[in-house]
Design an enzyme around this catalytic site. Structure first.
Site, PDB file in Angstrom:
ATOM      1  N   HIS A 181     -31.075  28.996  -7.071  1.00 58.90           N
ATOM      2  CA  HIS A 181     -30.075  28.749  -8.108  1.00 58.90           C
ATOM      3  C   HIS A 181     -29.269  30.016  -8.400  1.00 58.90           C
ATOM      4  O   HIS A 181     -28.118  29.941  -8.811  1.00 58.90           O
ATOM      5  CB  HIS A 181     -30.759  28.256  -9.384  1.00 58.90           C
ATOM      6  N   ASP A 213      -9.540  13.709  17.054  1.00 56.75           N
ATOM      7  CA  ASP A 213      -9.950  12.648  17.979  1.00 56.75           C
ATOM      8  C   ASP A 213      -8.869  11.580  18.139  1.00 56.75           C
ATOM      9  O   ASP A 213      -8.685  11.035  19.232  1.00 56.75           O
ATOM     10  CB  ASP A 213     -11.255  11.997  17.508  1.00 56.75           C
ATOM     11  N   CYS A 252      -8.147  14.444   7.285  1.00 56.70           N
ATOM     12  CA  CYS A 252      -9.059  15.589   7.257  1.00 56.70           C
ATOM     13  C   CYS A 252      -9.052  16.368   8.571  1.00 56.70           C
ATOM     14  O   CYS A 252      -9.757  17.366   8.711  1.00 56.70           O
ATOM     15  CB  CYS A 252     -10.485  15.140   6.923  1.00 56.70           C
TER      16      CYS A 252
END
Length: 540
Positions: free
Chosen positions: A188, A454, A501
């Site tokens: 943390h 792609d 993206c």
């Protein structure tokens, strides 16, 4: 000049005096006690005082780093109130007739060793937490109170390790950086450092010596390197590098908090792509609105065997917490083609880009898929996670995925796990087949995300890994852009949103084209968030 190499927790350059963290050292002695009941009361009184301190720390952390990251102090409260922990302390006091300090120290060592021995990295990180809460009790019992170290001037903090309460109590205005001998990237403290935008390097080992206290140091958080007493050439180089970072920071400060909106008022979300937990700091630093692509396959690529549900859950949960309510879109594993993993046992293929990969593996080996889905749904209770599936070519595939999702959700309900029922499910648009049936696909899912790398490869029938074909590879080809436009029209016709993206999202020469297509979200490398925001704000 002394050069130390460790692991970067958060990037940036810091130059200043090195100050070793000074604690109120406590020597634990084993003393015989006659009145064990009185000693147990000492323990419970200290525990109650520690809980009050942790509540105050929670409020401070809430202001500094947000609710998700402040939750560590609620977890510490829960540790103090844990019956196993309390019973261990009380049992040692009672059966051995010893002082509370010794019982607490022994319990801390036992519990920390137990956590450290676990295979799960997240649970290993809890070893530091149990020592932290135990140290707090010991400070209270010794009347040291648990106040943090005070800094009188800006400095680089060095320590063997820093626990969360020490980190959050540091005066941020005077902390240039922190470096530690030990520590976990999953702790943390590391999470808080990334959230607080403090350059940090951990794992420097015994080479980081207390005798360096007071010396001039340079922390290169970008490379994970620390220079003690840097020579003139290194210092000049690092100052130049720091100036570049400050220039980027100035750009960040100028655009931070501003909307991604064109001059005509059109808005678009700008998210960031990441590959692992360590990238989250860059997402926050560059003020991205969310994570548009978390490439979960890196969990598999970086592992020697299949990552367990708990290991995956730990990573997804931490990312969700760090993003504090912002959308985190996690792509299910995209193994195959150019991303080979030995333990998957994938056979050699003549055309791997057209072969057994991504969602095809998941549907053929559902046990792997379900493990990941369970981890994702469990982590969804800690933030706004969304899931997207790669290499989709048909409506039938999506329906099979949804059947498996329903099975996973039912299992989790029966086992009592919390998760978000309204978690968004989307698909990658990266095959011409998906584009051609995109209207039907849009009826089945919540969103599209276009994987342009792609999609370009499959649309042009060009292997993007083949350098001989570079002259033929054209990501701006009208057919590729036409495919994206068609997918956008299909999504919007069904009331769904669409993002990009792939690499083209960061191509500033196409930003206005995507705006014209009414693309809802662009997800790019963290370093491209601000340049893209600038381009959007300059567009008509």
């Amino acid at each position: 000049m002394i050069t130390l190499t460790g692991k970067s927790v958060f990037g940036g350059i810091a130059i200043g005096p090195l100050v070793f963290y000074k604690r109120n050292e406590i020597t634990i002695k084993r003393n015989r006690i006659e009145d064990t009941e009185q000693e147990i009361r000492r323990f419970t009184d200290a525990r109650d005082q520690a809980v009050s301190q942790l509540k105050a720390l929670y409020e401070k952390a809430l202001e500094d780093v947000g609710e998700s990251n402040a939750m560590i102090f609620e977890i510490h409260q829960m540790m103090l109130e844990d019956l196993d922990y309390q019973e261990s302390v009380v049992n040692i006091i009672t059966t051995q007739g010893v002082n509370a300090e010794y019982a607490i120290g022994t319990t801390a060592d036992n519990f920390a060793a137990m956590f450290a021995a676990m295979d799960d990295a997240y649970m290993q990180g809890r070893a530091a937490d149990v020592k932290d809460v135990s140290e707090r009790l010991l400070q209270i019992l010794s009347d040291n109170g648990g106040e943090g170290m005070k800094l009188v001037e800006p400095a680089i903090i060095a320590a063997d390790d820093l626990v969360p309460s020490e980190t959050v109590q540091l005066d941020k205005d005077n902390v240039l950086s922190f470096i530690t001998m030990f520590g976990s990237a999953n702790s943390h403290t590391a999470i808080l450092a990334r959230t607080m935008n403090i350059p940090a390097v951990i794992g420097l080992g015994e080479a980081l010596k207390p005798e360096y206290d007071g010396r001039l140091a340079v922390v290169d958080g970008l490379e994970g390197v620390v220079y003690i007493d840097p020579d003139d050439a290194t210092l000049a180089k690092m100052r130049s590098k720091q100036a570049e970072e400050l220039a980027k920071k100035a750009l960040l400060e100028e655009l931070k908090g501003k909307e991604n909106v064109t001059k005509s008022g059109q808005k678009i979300h700008i998210y960031a792509n990441i590959g692992n937990l360590g990238d989250v700091g860059s997402v926050l630093k560059n003020d991205a609105g969310g994570i548009g692509l978390f490439r979960s396959e890196f969990l598999y690529l970086e592992s020697e065997t299949f990552p367990t549900e708990e290991q995956q859950f730990s990573v997804y949960k931490t990312v969700a917490e760090n993003m504090a309510g912002k959308r985190v879109i996690i792509r299910t594993l995209d193994i195959g083609a150019d991303k080979q993993v030995g333990y998957f046992g994938l056979a050699q293929e003549e055309n791997p880009a057209l072969g057994y990969r991504a969602i095809r593996i998941c549907l053929k080996q559902p046990e792997i898929f379900k493990t990941q889905l369970r981890a994702l749904y469990r982590a969804s209770a800690y933030g706004q996670i969304a899931i997207m599936f790669p290499m989709i070519i048909s409506v039938e595939e999506v329906r099979r995925i949804k059947d498996i999702v329903r099975e996973v959700k039912e299992e989790l309900r029966e086992e009592g796990f919390a998760f978000r029922e309204d978690l968004e499910l989307g698909i990658m648009i990266e095959t011409p087949a998906a584009v051609m049936v995109s209207r039907d696909l849009a009826k089945e899912v919540d969103f599209f995300s276009v994987g342009t790398n792609d999609l370009t490869q499959y649309t042009l029938a060009i292997d993007r890994q083949n350098q001989k074909l570079d002259d033929f590879y054209d990501a701006h080809h009208p057919a590729v852009l036409g495919m994206i436009r068609m997918a956008a029209e299909s999504a919007h016709a069904e009331g769904k949103w669409i993002g990009i993206c792939g690499e083209l999202a960061a191509d500033l020469s196409l930003t206005e084209v995507f705006l014209d297509m009414k693309i809802d979200e662009l997800s790019v490398a963290p370093s491209m968030v601000l340049p893209l925001r600038k381009k959007v704000r300059e567009s008509l």
